[in-house]
Scaffold this active site. Structure first.
Site, PDB file in Angstrom:
ATOM      1  N   GLU A 177       3.804  -7.643  -6.987  1.00 51.95           N
ATOM      2  CA  GLU A 177       5.270  -5.526  -6.100  1.00 51.95           C
ATOM      3  C   GLU A 177       5.962  -5.840  -6.369  1.00 51.95           C
ATOM      4  OE1 GLU A 177       3.280  -3.856  -5.053  1.00 51.95           O
ATOM      5  OE2 GLU A 177       1.067  -4.826  -4.920  1.00 51.95           O
TER       6      GLU A 177
ATOM      7  N   TYR B 148       6.945  -1.512   1.832  1.00 51.08           N
ATOM      8  CA  TYR B 148       6.131  -1.335   0.535  1.00 51.08           C
ATOM      9  C   TYR B 148       5.738  -3.013   0.494  1.00 51.08           C
ATOM     10  CZ  TYR B 148       2.706  -1.187  -2.930  1.00 51.08           C
ATOM     11  OH  TYR B 148       1.765  -1.384  -3.741  1.00 51.08           O
TER      12      TYR B 148
ATOM     13  N   ASP C 180       2.002   3.339  -1.997  1.00 57.82           N
ATOM     14  CA  ASP C 180       2.482   2.932  -3.410  1.00 57.82           C
ATOM     15  C   ASP C 180       2.207   4.840  -4.342  1.00 57.82           C
ATOM     16  OD1 ASP C 180       0.657   2.835  -4.362  1.00 57.82           O
ATOM     17  OD2 ASP C 180       0.575   1.651  -5.608  1.00 57.82           O
TER      18      ASP C 180
END
Ligand code: SF4
Length: 360
Positions: free
Chosen positions: A49, A132, A150
């Site tokens: 990520e 996020y 996202d």
């Protein structure tokens, strides 16, 4: 939330079921994903990520695999040198992420006994972990009921709910709509399913609605051309910065590099000496003179090296000089063939190419 974005709980349930059954059949195989029925590795999820922020899946795959070979656990990464991490990160850009990657690994190793926290709130306290990433790790690695938003999920949700408010103002509305899906028993799979839909079906231009598992529930599609969603506010003109940069070679052919300050843009990376990078006119001769690493005859190369950062366009006038002296300079002397061993950001690699192309 506008009227168009209201959906009944039953419809939400049907959408969730359709998305998950599509995912079970069509999921992408990615190196950081666990096999179906296996727990995800929080270290791998977090690493992927962080790398995927502002970088494509295709680019990230090779970096991810190289990092996992070199540093298979968060404790291995925590013991790494910053320079080694920066060198391994070269080409991914946004080097603050690499520095935070190391800081975060050290925090997890030192403060959490090598285990990533399993809640959004605790994850948010880690260096470099924003809302996020915290939500993605909590959902994918720990199956916490949260939906990380996202770019892919933003696009799918804004189309599914026909959200017409321009971005970035639409973000809270998109987050609210995405959260409606969060009470699923499989929040990690759901998040990855919508990411995959956004990457393969609900693509920015010409979405493949005929292949979409939620086409019958999609308000954007019903309203006409969903490819206009999400609506984006007009882009601001990117400002320009300019600098003079100095390529200084000694009698052995080594070139002078120096390290940038630890904080700020490209912090801790290597660079060629330069004037300040600033908006406005080109630096004048007085400014150049005070930034020269040594007093010698400087030759100005034709054209400019240009690099585009997220927030500004950078124009560089490159000067080449030679010296027999190797003392009284701040920095280190490096042979050009050894540049790959140093954390040179892309902008500096462009300067290298500029010198190679333009010097006589
Ligand atoms: Fe996207 Fe089309 Fe599916 Fe709507 S129907 S979510 S626009 S692919």
């Amino acid at each position: 939330m506008n009227d168009a974005s209201m959906k009944e709980p039953k419809e939400i349930d049907k959408i969730r079921a359709a998305v998950l059954s599509w995912y079970d059949a069509e999921r992408r195989e990615l190196p950081w994903r666990s096999a179906p029925g296996h727990d995800a590795d929080p270290y791998a999820v977090w690493m992927s990520e962080i790398m995927l922020q502002q970088t494509t899946v295709a680019t990230v795959k090779a970096y991810f695999e190289a990092f996992m070979v070199k540093w298979p656990t968060v404790s291995d990464l925590a013991s790494a040198d910053l320079d080694d991490v920066l060198v391994a990160w070269q080409g991914l850009g946004y080097y603050a992420r690499a520095r935070n990657l190391l800081k975060c690994a050290r925090t997890v190793a030192d403060t959490h006994a090598g285990a990533f926290p399993d809640t959004v709130d605790a994850l948010l306290k880690l260096p470099g972990v924003g809302p996020y990433t915290a939500s993605a790790v909590a959902a994918i690695a720990y199956n916490r009921p949260t939906v990380p938003v996202d770019g892919n999920i933003e696009r799918v949700v804004s189309r599914l709910f026909n959200i017409r408010t321009p971005l970035p103002g639409a973000k809270p509305e998109i987050q609210t709509c995405a959260s409606l899906f969060a009470d699923s028993e499989r929040p990690g799979d759901f998040a990855q399913a919508v990411m995959d839909m956004g990457a393969t079906i609900c693509v920015p231009k010409n979405p493949k609605c005929m292949l979409c598992p939620v086409q019958e529930y999609c308000d954007g599609r019903k309203m006409g051309d969903p490819s206009v969603l999400p609506v984006k506010a007009p882009k601001k003109v990117r400002p320009e910065r300019r600098a003079a940069m100095f390529w200084l070679e000694n009698a052995n052919g080594a070139v002078l590099l120096r390290r940038r300050a630890e904080s700020g843009l490209l912090g801790g990376m290597m660079e060629f000496p330069s004037t300040d990078w600033r908006e406005g006119d080109w630096p004048d001769s007085e400014e150049c003179e005070s930034a020269e690493p040594i007093s010698t005859e400087w030759i100005c190369l034709p054209d400019e090296a240009v690099h585009v950062f997220t927030h500004f366009k950078f124009r560089i006038q490159v000067f080449v000089g030679k010296t027999d002296r190797i003392e009284n300079t701040d920095g280190i002397w490096v042979q050009p063939q050894d540049f790959p061993n140093y954390a040179l950001p892309t902008v500096m690699k462009k300067v290298v190419r500029h010198v190679v192309t333009h010097r006589e």
